[in-house]
Write a protein that holds these residues in place. Structure first.
Motif, PDB file in Angstrom:
ATOM      1  N   ALA A  63       0.824  -1.207   0.000  1.00 12.28           N
ATOM      2  CA  ALA A  63       0.000   0.000   0.000  1.00 12.28           C
ATOM      3  C   ALA A  63       0.854   1.252   0.000  1.00 12.28           C
ATOM      4  O   ALA A  63       0.563   2.218  -0.719  1.00 12.28           O
ATOM      5  CB  ALA A  63      -0.929  -0.004   1.213  1.00 12.28           C
ATOM      6  N   VAL A  64       1.923   1.267   0.798  1.00 11.20           N
ATOM      7  CA  VAL A  64       2.804   2.440   0.865  1.00 11.20           C
ATOM      8  C   VAL A  64       3.479   2.670  -0.485  1.00 11.20           C
ATOM      9  O   VAL A  64       3.530   3.801  -0.988  1.00 11.20           O
ATOM     10  CB  VAL A  64       3.856   2.259   1.973  1.00 11.20           C
ATOM     11  N   ASN A  65       3.990   1.599  -1.085  1.00  9.88           N
ATOM     12  CA  ASN A  65       4.656   1.747  -2.388  1.00  9.88           C
ATOM     13  C   ASN A  65       3.693   2.234  -3.458  1.00  9.88           C
ATOM     14  O   ASN A  65       4.031   3.101  -4.273  1.00  9.88           O
ATOM     15  CB  ASN A  65       5.280   0.415  -2.807  1.00  9.88           C
ATOM     16  N   PHE A  66       2.488   1.669  -3.461  1.00  9.85           N
ATOM     17  CA  PHE A  66       1.500   2.092  -4.454  1.00  9.85           C
ATOM     18  C   PHE A  66       1.133   3.555  -4.270  1.00  9.85           C
ATOM     19  O   PHE A  66       1.067   4.315  -5.244  1.00  9.85           O
ATOM     20  CB  PHE A  66       0.242   1.220  -4.328  1.00  9.85           C
ATOM     21  N   GLY A  75       3.790  10.146  -7.124  1.00  2.79           N
ATOM     22  CA  GLY A  75       4.854  10.439  -8.083  1.00  2.79           C
ATOM     23  C   GLY A  75       4.311  10.785  -9.457  1.00  2.79           C
ATOM     24  O   GLY A  75       4.854  11.653 -10.148  1.00  2.79           O
ATOM     25  N   ARG A  76       3.248  10.111  -9.869  1.00  4.02           N
ATOM     26  CA  ARG A  76       2.618  10.448 -11.149  1.00  4.02           C
ATOM     27  C   ARG A  76       2.119  11.888 -11.138  1.00  4.02           C
ATOM     28  O   ARG A  76       2.241  12.614 -12.128  1.00  4.02           O
ATOM     29  CB  ARG A  76       1.457   9.505 -11.435  1.00  4.02           C
ATOM     30  N   LEU A  77       1.544  12.309 -10.009  1.00  7.96           N
ATOM     31  CA  LEU A  77       1.071  13.689  -9.896  1.00  7.96           C
ATOM     32  C   LEU A  77       2.245  14.658  -9.874  1.00  7.96           C
ATOM     33  O   LEU A  77       2.178  15.752 -10.451  1.00  7.96           O
ATOM     34  CB  LEU A  77       0.216  13.847  -8.638  1.00  7.96           C
ATOM     35  N   LEU A 104       7.646  11.019   1.236  1.00 12.73           N
ATOM     36  CA  LEU A 104       6.716  11.182   0.128  1.00 12.73           C
ATOM     37  C   LEU A 104       7.333  12.107  -0.916  1.00 12.73           C
ATOM     38  O   LEU A 104       8.258  12.874  -0.619  1.00 12.73           O
ATOM     39  CB  LEU A 104       5.390  11.755   0.634  1.00 12.73           C
ATOM     40  N   PRO A 105       6.839  12.062  -2.145  1.00 11.40           N
ATOM     41  CA  PRO A 105       7.371  12.939  -3.188  1.00 11.40           C
ATOM     42  C   PRO A 105       7.309  14.415  -2.791  1.00 11.40           C
ATOM     43  O   PRO A 105       6.492  14.822  -1.960  1.00 11.40           O
ATOM     44  CB  PRO A 105       6.480  12.637  -4.390  1.00 11.40           C
ATOM     45  N   ALA A 106       8.150  15.209  -3.410  1.00 14.71           N
ATOM     46  CA  ALA A 106       8.290  16.610  -3.034  1.00 14.71           C
ATOM     47  C   ALA A 106       7.032  17.434  -3.301  1.00 14.71           C
ATOM     48  O   ALA A 106       6.856  18.512  -2.719  1.00 14.71           O
ATOM     49  CB  ALA A 106       9.480  17.218  -3.774  1.00 14.71           C
TER      50      ALA A 106
END
Length: 404
Positions: free
Chosen positions: A71-74, A80-82, A108-110
């Motif tokens: 779940a965390v990776n997904f 990341g897509r966003l 999490l992503p920036a």
């Protein structure tokens, strides 16, 4: 007034177990397990296709504080897509995924801003120069009984201000464990939109400004029937307008089937399948089937679970399954009540007074020792079955007395 468009979602409950399903074939189990992931992926797809300015996620991203690696990776992949499309994300944690939020424990992503355990506001500019403020907080513990909404500031000097709040409306006499608030209190902040989380049925508590529960994107048990999705919010002049968008790939439904006209097994199978798949709109339907019939052979097949086993065996051999019966029961009574000595008016009054969420919670609480299970009950309680069972028991008692 400058234009703005964003997505409001909440209660993703990624990798949440589905309840009430047994003897499920492998291909169906995988589709069910994947459904919470697929629903969120559809939301991210929509954010990219709609070219929204940002996304807000109001708590309960995960089903518990112990998050699965999958779940965390997904979730990180989808954020990341966003990020690749320069779409910011603002999120908070709720009562299911509560945690202390620090600068070092959020990988999490920036593009993603995680609200801490105290109410805070993020102020930023869109590409057109308009200013947006987002205010929120994350749960640091499972229960928050204080009115945190009091700590939210009045709208500042911005074009748009959005409040993120994972909580439940205050109820007199109830436990009020989930950041209780009142609609009037939220309205007094003069925000342009309140993005609520925690209640799993999508609904608007007020229209001006919109105070909105986005609901759960994918229902996970029979008490979460109905349409599920997210809200696409866009500006119209000086106001924000939410538009509900369904994404759930699996639906839960209760169907009533009369078998009096069915003379053989194929006719029974067709009658139930037609009821289960009516207006399915491409969704897999997980069904509780209530059978009414005066034919003893069909009643016996339901009572000994023979009909349920038969239907599940036939469906399990298919490559593609579009519906699945997880429960078959006999409809105990056709009328709301069948009590000659009971005045309907007094029955209705008694029913309204007895069958309340507060009374039901008071009965269940001493029986449920494991706190997460009690939280789950409080989150998803549905009084319909309890009411029907009470009526059935009363009718059975009255019928027995009449026979004697």
């Amino acid at each position: 007034m400058e234009m703005v468009k964003f997505i409001h979602t909440a209660d993703l409950h990624l990798a949440s177990p589905f309840q009430g399903l047994t003897k499920v074939p492998g291909q169906l189990w995988q589709r069910v397990y994947d459904s919470t992931f697929v629903a969120f992926q559809k939301i991210v797809d929509a954010a990219i296709d709609e070219r929204v300015d940002f996304v807000v996620i109001t708590g309960d991203i995960y089903d518990g504080e112990r998050k699965s690696i999958a779940a965390v990776n997904f979730f990180n992949e989808q954020l990341g897509r966003l990020a690749d499309r320069q779409i910011p994300v603002f999120l908070c944690y709720g009562n299911h995924d509560f945690q202390p939020v620090t600068a070092t424990n959020q990988s999490l992503p920036a593009n993603t801003h995680v609200f801490g355990n105290q109410v805070a506001t993020v102020d930023f500019k869109l590409t057109d120069g308009s200013r947006v403020a987002v205010t929120g907080f994350s749960y640091g513990q499972r229960w928050i009984e204080q009115d945190v909404a009091k700590q939210y500031p009045i709208k500042g000097p911005v074009d748009w201000q959005i409040g993120l709040l994972h909580g439940a409306p205050y109820q007199a006499g109830a436990d009020n464990h989930y950041a209780p608030f009142t609609v009037a209190e939220l309205e007094s902040k003069h925000y342009d939109y309140w993005a609520l989380g925690h209640i799993h049925k999508h609904q608007q508590l007020a229209a001006a400004p919109p105070i909105v529960y986005s609901g759960i994107p994918q229902g996970r048990h029979k008490n979460e029937a109905g349409s599920h999705g997210y809200y696409l919010v866009h500006s119209q002049g000086s106001r924000l307008v939410p538009e509900f968008k369904p994404v759930a790939g699996i639906g839960w439904r209760t169907v009533n089937v009369n078998l009096d006209d069915c003379q053989n097994q194929p006719a029974v199978d067709r009658a139930i399948a037609q009821a289960a798949t009516a207006d399915a709109a491409g969704q897999l339907q997980l069904c509780a089937v209530r059978i009414s019939t005066s034919q003893p052979r069909w009643r016996l097949l339901v009572e000994n679970d023979g009909l349920l086993s038969h239907l599940q065996a036939r469906l399990g051999m298919r490559e593609s399954i579009d519906w699945w019966p997880y429960q078959l029961t006999l409809a105990a009574c056709a009328q709301p009540t069948n009590l000659p000595a009971l005045d309907q008016q007094y029955w209705d009054r008694a029913q309204a007074a007895v069958f309340t969420p507060e009374n039901l919670a008071a009965v269940i609480k001493p029986l449920v020792k494991h706190q997460p299970l009690y939280d789950q009950f409080i989150d998803h309680q549905d009084l319909t079955e309890f009411k029907q069972r009470a009526v059935d028991l009363i009718n059975e008692r009255e019928n027995h007395q009449d026979e004697n």
